[in-house]
Design an enzyme around this catalytic site. Structure first.
Site, PDB file in Angstrom:
ATOM      1  N   HIS A 153       0.852  -1.185   0.000  1.00  0.00           N
ATOM      2  CA  HIS A 153       0.000   0.000   0.000  1.00  0.00           C
ATOM      3  C   HIS A 153       0.891   1.240   0.000  1.00  0.00           C
ATOM      4  O   HIS A 153       2.122   1.146   0.074  1.00  0.00           O
ATOM      5  CB  HIS A 153      -0.949   0.003   1.196  1.00  0.00           C
ATOM      6  N   ASP A 160       0.162   6.694  -3.748  1.00  0.00           N
ATOM      7  CA  ASP A 160      -1.020   6.266  -4.495  1.00  0.00           C
ATOM      8  C   ASP A 160      -1.389   7.268  -5.582  1.00  0.00           C
ATOM      9  O   ASP A 160      -1.498   6.916  -6.757  1.00  0.00           O
ATOM     10  CB  ASP A 160      -2.217   6.105  -3.551  1.00  0.00           C
TER      11      ASP A 160
END
Length: 384
Positions: free
Chosen positions: A124, A154
């Site tokens: 992540h 991200d």
């Protein structure tokens, strides 16, 4: 027409960065089809579906993967967010799709990229940020490194950098007539975004431990301070002339203060600034600093940001037909600006039949795919 009008994009549904990439393209005029998984889950996980249409398709079944191949034959761009090797197992790797359509831009948006030790590993934002080296620079003195939400790896290093790659490849295609593969790794993307940190190491900006430098919460003149009403002001008075404006606004005399760049005095000055900011409300400090070059601004909440005078004058936020507020696309183009959709985000499978017809499927073929449960239709009921 918007800048990307006429560009056809197929986006395979994923989390966070890929949906942002697709939304950026849609905001600037591309026709984006989001291919959602069938059978579908109860709700879509894509909260960045603005301007997209949804087709629900089971890619794990041969007729489903064959349908995607047909879509990609007529598409300009494919955005895929899976770990290395997933598309190849489905028979949808770039060697197959680029053979079908040599003009296709095949964008692979992953955390660790298509090669390397971690290519098949889960991760992540915080992991990508850590591996890029950027996370080591973030955090206050004597505290652990911390990640600023999941914005950097991200969205900045992933979604935005991938969109940049797609636009670059589309431009190159106007000269060569050929598509290509984009390997957009969030680790490499956020590292690239941090180029300033690498290239400024000899300037003395990062010589001290984390949390003790000018831009990482060490300096009293680059910090946030709490106001008497529990809100905050942001201070970024780096240059001497801006710092002098800050000192003046705080009611202090610079001749009676330590030098701005006296590192040893920074902790003491932070406490002094904090005690002064705590004596007035955020609105009172805005009245003092607005119109000056002190580089002092209010820390606006999501509830307040759209109604702030500057943002209203810039029309920086938009409201959709569900009364949801979100940021207007950026940057602003003078001749072909983005005109974002004000419709709600699509339901999963809402446009399955419409998209397939548009891409050359017959009604009989669509009926067969539906009866075989390869696709799903989810037309919303009319409110009569």
């Amino acid at each position: 027409a918007m800048a990307l009008s006429g560009v056809r994009v197929v986006e395979l549904a994923g989390l966070a960065p890929a949906p942002l990439c697709g939304m950026i393209l849609a905001d600037f005029g591309a026709r984006v089809v989001r291919v959602d998984r069938a059978p579908r889950s109860a709700v879509s996980t894509d909260v960045q579906g603005r301007g997209k249409r949804s087709l629900a398709l089971d890619l794990k079944r041969p007729p489903g993967s064959a349908a995607l191949r047909r879509l990609c034959c007529a598409a300009d761009v494919l955005i895929e967010p899976f770990r290395q090797g997933v598309m190849e197992k489905l028979g949808l790797g770039p060697d197959v799709l680029l053979r079908d359509n040599p003009r296709l831009i095949y964008a692979r948006l992953t955390g660790f990229g298509q090669t390397g030790k971690y290519a098949k590993s889960a991760g992540h934002d915080i992991n990508y940020l850590a591996l890029s080296g950027v996370l080591s620079k973030m955090g206050r003195k004597d505290e652990n490194p911390y990640a600023p939400l999941n914005l950097l790896a991200d969205f900045a290093g992933g979604g935005v950098i991938c969109a940049l790659g797609i636009i670059t490849a589309l431009y190159e295609r106007t000269k060569s007539g050929k598509g290509q593969i984009i390997d957009a790794s969030m680790v490499k993307g956020v590292a690239y975004i941090s180029s300033f940190l690498w290239k400024s190491q000899n300037l003395g900006l990062w010589n001290r431990p984390r949390g003790e430098n000018m831009l990482d919460s060490g300096a009293p003149f680059y910090e946030t301070y709490k106001t008497s009403d529990g809100k905050f002001m942001a201070v970024g008075a780096i240059e001497p002339q801006f710092y002098e404006e800050l000192i003046k606004g705080l009611g202090l005399d610079s001749d009676r203060l330590p030098s701005q760049l006296s590192f040893s005095d920074w902790p003491k000055m932070k406490k002094k600034f904090a005690s002064i900011f705590a004596q007035k409300t955020q609105a009172e400090w805005c009245n003092i600093f607005d119109g000056t070059d002190a580089c002092v601004t209010p820390v606006l909440s999501f509830d307040d940001v759209a109604s702030h005078q500057h943002n209203k004058q810039r029309r920086s936020f938009i409201r959709n037909d569900q009364e949801e507020i979100s940021p207007r696309p950026a940057p602003l183009l003078s001749r072909t600006p983005a005109v974002p959709s004000c419709k709600r985000d699509p339901f999963i499978g809402e446009h399955t039949e419409e998209v397939l017809l548009e891409f050359g499927f017959t009604k009989q073929e669509i009926a067969k795919l539906y009866s075989d449960k390869v696709i799903e239709l989810n037309k919303p009921k009319s409110n009569l």
